[in-house]
Design a protein around this motif. Sequence first.
Motif, short mmCIF file in Angstrom:
data_model
loop_
_atom_site.label_atom_id
_atom_site.label_comp_id
_atom_site.label_asym_id
_atom_site.label_seq_id
_atom_site.Cartn_x
_atom_site.Cartn_y
_atom_site.Cartn_z
N MET A 1 35.11 30.28 32.75
CA MET A 1 35.10 29.41 33.90
C MET A 1 33.85 29.71 34.71
O MET A 1 33.51 30.84 34.95
N SER A 2 33.17 28.66 35.10
CA SER A 2 31.97 28.82 35.91
C SER A 2 32.21 28.16 37.27
O SER A 2 33.18 27.43 37.46
N PHE A 3 31.30 28.42 38.19
CA PHE A 3 31.45 27.91 39.55
C PHE A 3 30.19 27.16 39.95
O PHE A 3 29.09 27.53 39.55
N THR A 4 30.36 26.11 40.73
CA THR A 4 29.23 25.36 41.24
C THR A 4 28.46 26.18 42.28
O THR A 4 27.25 26.13 42.34
N SER A 5 29.19 26.95 43.07
CA SER A 5 28.57 27.80 44.09
C SER A 5 29.05 29.24 43.89
O SER A 5 29.89 29.74 44.64
N PRO A 6 28.51 29.95 42.89
CA PRO A 6 29.02 31.30 42.61
C PRO A 6 28.70 32.31 43.71
O PRO A 6 29.41 33.31 43.83
N TRP A 7 27.71 32.06 44.53
CA TRP A 7 27.38 33.00 45.60
C TRP A 7 28.50 33.09 46.63
O TRP A 7 28.62 34.07 47.34
N LEU A 8 29.35 32.04 46.71
CA LEU A 8 30.47 32.08 47.64
C LEU A 8 31.54 33.09 47.23
O LEU A 8 32.39 33.46 48.03
N LEU A 9 31.51 33.54 45.99
CA LEU A 9 32.50 34.52 45.54
C LEU A 9 32.32 35.86 46.25
O LEU A 9 33.24 36.68 46.26
N TRP A 10 31.16 36.08 46.85
CA TRP A 10 30.97 37.30 47.62
C TRP A 10 31.89 37.32 48.84
O TRP A 10 32.20 38.38 49.38
N THR A 11 32.31 36.16 49.27
CA THR A 11 33.20 36.11 50.42
C THR A 11 34.64 36.46 50.06
O THR A 11 35.51 36.45 50.92
N LEU A 12 34.90 36.80 48.79
CA LEU A 12 36.23 37.27 48.42
C LEU A 12 36.58 38.58 49.12
O LEU A 12 37.74 38.96 49.20
N PHE A 13 35.56 39.27 49.62
CA PHE A 13 35.84 40.46 50.40
C PHE A 13 36.61 40.11 51.67
O PHE A 13 37.22 40.98 52.28
N ALA A 14 36.56 38.85 52.06
CA ALA A 14 37.33 38.41 53.22
C ALA A 14 38.83 38.53 52.96
O ALA A 14 39.62 38.52 53.90
N ALA A 15 39.22 38.63 51.70
CA ALA A 15 40.64 38.81 51.38
C ALA A 15 41.16 40.15 51.87
O ALA A 15 42.37 40.33 52.03
N SER A 16 40.27 41.08 52.16
CA SER A 16 40.71 42.38 52.67
C SER A 16 40.97 42.35 54.17
O SER A 16 41.56 43.28 54.72
N ILE A 17 40.57 41.28 54.84
CA ILE A 17 40.77 41.19 56.29
C ILE A 17 42.24 41.23 56.68
O ILE A 17 42.62 41.98 57.59
N PRO A 18 43.15 40.46 56.03
CA PRO A 18 44.56 40.57 56.40
C PRO A 18 45.12 41.98 56.16
O PRO A 18 45.97 42.44 56.93
N ILE A 19 44.65 42.67 55.13
CA ILE A 19 45.11 44.03 54.86
C ILE A 19 44.65 44.96 55.98
O ILE A 19 45.43 45.79 56.47
N ILE A 20 43.41 44.81 56.41
CA ILE A 20 42.88 45.65 57.48
C ILE A 20 43.64 45.39 58.79
O ILE A 20 44.02 46.33 59.49
N ILE A 21 43.91 44.13 59.09
CA ILE A 21 44.67 43.81 60.30
C ILE A 21 46.07 44.41 60.23
O ILE A 21 46.58 44.96 61.21
N HIS A 22 46.68 44.34 59.06
CA HIS A 22 48.01 44.92 58.88
C HIS A 22 48.00 46.42 59.13
O HIS A 22 48.87 46.95 59.82
N LEU A 23 47.00 47.10 58.57
CA LEU A 23 46.93 48.55 58.74
C LEU A 23 46.63 48.93 60.19
O LEU A 23 47.18 49.91 60.71
N VAL A 24 45.77 48.20 60.85
CA VAL A 24 45.44 48.48 62.24
C VAL A 24 46.67 48.30 63.12
O VAL A 24 46.94 49.11 64.02
#
Length: 136
Positions: free
Chosen positions: A1-24
């Motif tokens: 599978m390929s992506f039209t905008s693969p550079w946006l996959l770097w924003t998958l680190f944003a998935a850790s934001i809910p985990i960080i909020i939960h831990l805080v």
Amino acid sequence: MSFTSPWLLWTLFAASIPIIIHLVNRWRHRSVYWAAMEFLLRAARETRGTKKLLHYLILALRVLAVVALVTAFARPLLGSFFGWGSSGLNEVLLVLDRSASMDARPDKTNSLRDTVPPLVKSTFDQLSSCRLSLLD
């Protein structure tokens, strides 16, 4: 599978934001013991496992929502992934221009109206598995 905008996959680190909020939020919590709270704590202990499972389920759904949003913005090209879609050419759209500019040739050779149809026919013969749609 390929992506039209693969550079946006770097924003998958944003998935850790809910985990960080939960831990805080868990670190910020301080217990204050007093008599009226003992009854409530005893009732809460009975449902502690269910509440903990519910909190983890909500956390997982938040992370999945962020991952789905980032993946949608990266616009995946599925092609033949899991049998969806196809990787070949399905339809050819040919637009014919019948304006006067197609006949105007300053050097008196063949006009574009005469030279283009044979080229299209030879190209379409090579793509025999697709449909031809003609707009005049």
